[in-house]
Write a protein that holds these residues in place. Sequence first.
Motif, PDB file in Angstrom:
ATOM      1  N   UNK A  35       0.836  -1.200   0.000  1.00 54.87           N
ATOM      2  CA  UNK A  35       0.000   0.000   0.000  1.00 54.87           C
ATOM      3  C   UNK A  35       0.871   1.251   0.000  1.00 54.87           C
ATOM      4  N   UNK A  39       0.581   3.548  -3.254  1.00 58.16           N
ATOM      5  CA  UNK A  39      -0.052   4.866  -3.105  1.00 58.16           C
ATOM      6  C   UNK A  39       0.933   5.996  -3.355  1.00 58.16           C
ATOM      7  N   UNK A  42       1.408   6.348  -7.032  1.00 63.34           N
ATOM      8  CA  UNK A  42       0.240   6.993  -7.635  1.00 63.34           C
ATOM      9  C   UNK A  42       0.233   8.480  -7.292  1.00 63.34           C
ATOM     10  N   UNK A 363      -5.793  13.336  -3.326  1.00 70.22           N
ATOM     11  CA  UNK A 363      -5.028  12.088  -3.347  1.00 70.22           C
ATOM     12  C   UNK A 363      -4.015  12.072  -2.207  1.00 70.22           C
ATOM     13  N   UNK A 366      -5.932  11.312   1.082  1.00 74.81           N
ATOM     14  CA  UNK A 366      -6.382   9.930   1.067  1.00 74.81           C
ATOM     15  C   UNK A 366      -5.185   9.015   1.309  1.00 74.81           C
ATOM     16  N   UNK A 370      -4.853   6.553   4.499  1.00 74.31           N
ATOM     17  CA  UNK A 370      -4.753   5.107   4.267  1.00 74.31           C
ATOM     18  C   UNK A 370      -3.425   4.579   4.821  1.00 74.31           C
ATOM     19  N   UNK A 432       0.645  -2.739  -8.626  1.00 73.43           N
ATOM     20  CA  UNK A 432      -0.676  -2.158  -8.367  1.00 73.43           C
ATOM     21  C   UNK A 432      -0.817  -0.773  -9.005  1.00 73.43           C
TER      22      UNK A 432
ATOM     23  N   UNK B  30     -11.380   3.235   7.849  1.00 69.27           N
ATOM     24  CA  UNK B  30     -10.826   3.384   6.504  1.00 69.27           C
ATOM     25  C   UNK B  30     -11.920   3.147   5.461  1.00 69.27           C
ATOM     26  N   UNK B  34     -13.333   6.134   3.169  1.00 70.75           N
ATOM     27  CA  UNK B  34     -13.044   6.069   1.739  1.00 70.75           C
ATOM     28  C   UNK B  34     -14.307   5.900   0.901  1.00 70.75           C
ATOM     29  N   UNK B 314      -7.920  -0.916  -3.100  1.00 70.24           N
ATOM     30  CA  UNK B 314      -6.631  -1.376  -2.566  1.00 70.24           C
ATOM     31  C   UNK B 314      -6.610  -1.270  -1.054  1.00 70.24           C
ATOM     32  N   UNK B 315      -7.056  -0.110  -0.538  1.00 75.68           N
ATOM     33  CA  UNK B 315      -6.961   0.056   0.910  1.00 75.68           C
ATOM     34  C   UNK B 315      -7.932  -0.874   1.626  1.00 75.68           C
ATOM     35  N   UNK B 381     -11.105  15.165   5.064  1.00 76.72           N
ATOM     36  CA  UNK B 381     -10.760  15.265   3.646  1.00 76.72           C
ATOM     37  C   UNK B 381     -11.651  16.296   2.956  1.00 76.72           C
TER      38      UNK B 381
END
Lengths: 486, 432
Positions: A35, A39, A42, A363, A366, A370, A432, B30, B34, B314-315, B381
Amino acid sequence: MTRRRMFLRMITASLLRRRSRMLIALLSIGIGATILAGLVTIYYDVPRQMGAQLRSYGANMILLPEGEEKLDTERLEQALAQIPAEELVGATPYRYVRLDMTSRQQSFTSAGTDFEQVQKTSPYFSVEGRYPESTREVLVGKEIAETIGVRVGSTMELTYQPAAAFASGSAAEDRVPGATLSGSAEGWSGGVVYVTAALDGDARIAQITIDASTQTEEYGGRADEDEAFAAQFIGKSLPLTLGTDVDALSGATVTSAAVVEALNTARAEAAPVQPRTLNFNVVGILVTGGEEEGYVFMSTEDLVSLTGENKLDVAELSVLANADQLEAYAAAITGAEIGVTPRLVKRVTRSEASVLEKLTALVFLVTAVVLLLTMICVSTTMMAVVSERRREIGLRKALGASDNSIRAEFLGEGMFLGALGGVMGAVLGFVFAQVVSVNVFGSSITFQPLLLPITVIVSMIIAALSCLLPIKRAVAIDPALVLKGE
Amino acid sequence: MLFRMIRGVLFHQKGKMLLIALTIALGASLATGMINVVLGVEEKVNKELKNYGANIVVKPKDSSLLSDIYDVGEGAELSTAYLREDELGKIKTIFWAFNIVDFTPFLDTQVTLPDGSAVKMVGTWFNHHLDLPTGESLDAGVVGMRSWWDVAEGGRWLDEKDENAGSEIMAGSLLAARMGWKAGDTVRLIGSHGEQDVVIAGVYDAGGDEDEQIYSTLDLVQSLTDRENKVSSIEVSALTTPDNELAKRAARNPAALSSRDYETWYCTAYVSAICYQIQEVITGSVANAVRQVAESEGTILEKTKLLMILITGLSLIGSALGISNLVTASVMERSQEIGLLKAIGARDHSITGVVMTEILITALVGFAAGYFMGFGFAQLIGSSVFGSTIEMNPTVIPIVAGLIALVTIAGSLPAIRMVLRLKPAEVLHGGH
């Protein structure tokens, strides 16, 4: 057996014998590292990829001529050389003229352009039918199509009235190939000298006829027949200077000067050339919802054939760069002093900056959330796995192992797992990120070599940190209590 | 007995259970955060994309071509068809009224300056106050639709709430530089049906053709040209759903759709459906999507949404694996206890029942805590990126609850079965 070998043996033995638990720990670190690597990759790639997507809003820079004189292909290329080729999505030249459709007694703004580039700089154009692919094909704006009732497959006869273009007295090179100029000027003792010159494709004099019959036979009158004098003019472009470009006829300087003056005046007041008409096939109807719907688009070649001049009014550029970089390119173009004025399309650059900023922030947040949660998850799993081994720690202590050696062993084990999981995660994470990039943006992602060591180091740190707490607690307890199972 | 055993575990093994609850809470937060962000991101990004300006332009049906194509329309007032200013409020009464972010009318003319030069003057709304028949009221106008304009220092946007707004203008930067104007100067404008002294409220830099023009209130242009209540075009900024095949078919000819397709289309915020609805309420109008904005918007929205979905996916996978990993570890750790239960004669299914119940109760606690944490993350967020809250979708609760239950069971069942397969004596002896 040295201490180091014993240490290594204890770690490997523990890892091998306790396969299932170690597998859980490794898996957990691996997921965390995947992850992390995915991430972060990305996150680094999103601004670039989204920037490319935002180019669908069209041109963000336009190039205009600096003075009155129009742009040409050469200057456009010089200007484009200031922008790195890989950042230039497209550069579309436009030349606008009004063409008449005599059969309907209407006239339209027509644009000559390069359709391959149009599709790059204005991806939002929607064409019913297709884009023109060869000459004599036009794309007609929807509003025009509806007004005059043309459809894909119709033909249009378009006429160019060059009067206006010629009256401005533009440079000789602008002349329509094959044009004929004629003029007159006052020569010796009030007599008028008449000159007619035919220009070739490059606007150079191909043929010249001089009528100097009003001049005195023995001086200026000879200009009529003297072939050497006339031959001097062939292949020269206008305007001419007597003495530099052509030599005067000996003894007839005034008459010679009159010939040159007549030609130069004719050049300056060039008579309008005959209107030119071409037939076009309508191959597409353009729908944009904007003012483009009121234009007729054709290839630059066709427009050059109609107008006889290869000039541009404006070039639209779509550049993959942020506002600051665009400013820098604009400054470079201005600084190159090639007579091109760059202007940024503020509506696009400004909006792009704000949208891109929001998306990047999204992004980023997030990713941060995460990552934080995932790392805590990894730590809890590691803690569970380590605290399970309290009995083993107690036993070792009872056998005389020092606290430090126990700590070192567990930390070593944890960091080994961290390194292994980190490498695994860096590879899986890249895979990924690649999948995401291909699916979302349809382009591949570049591997960040720095990310491999970062992922491994972060994984090792997290593994070590999450081992420390349970070990500290296990070490602190009296071995007897631990072994008794309390 | 079962209850006592469970209570015993929950209270005596507080530390371990807390760890599991914490991990599940993190996973749940999460997932909640999300999924909510993904569901809300389209609307938020859509609003951001409104920066690019109007995505719908409304023009009079008959003369939309004249002034555009024949250039002569400018100033000569060749176009004879207009829209009616008093109908503008109706745009906010269509089916998708809620999606109309902003709109503004335009009326062009050519005015003569004291030095004899002619300049294009555009009348529009700046922050026009409207009271709708529905009882709502709103401020609509060009200020929100030209976010990229910079007003030069010393000047300001024209404010229609100001009493003198009718005798103020805003001037384009190139025009102002040529004429030597600055904010606060007074200029005389001569229109086709009157003339007036106006004060320059501000000089704007638009980076386009507008820099050579004058912007003023709609009323001023109407009175200078004697065109009361007339408007030549309207720009509308609307939140839309990206076009699909149905929308493309409908855009060509809504009448050709089957009644069911028509209903689906009409009741979806496609740009073509909103255009159609605007045409229904504004007499003699043609509404067209500005493809530069509408089309690009669709692309960006889809990409953003897909990106967020994949990151979320993914998360979610990551946290699911993390949770089931921990649950497996914690069950296996209890092999001694389970061995003991077996040794004293407990049946396999009752052991499974006890362990599962404990873990599921822990998961429930973790989920409850996690949901609220996730709420917090989504708001964090939303407020830091978009400056507005993200709406919490109630359907997220069962989705996340189901996910957590599935992940917990998937993590614990195989582990329990594995432990049960061991011989009690071996387990208790510690010789595995």
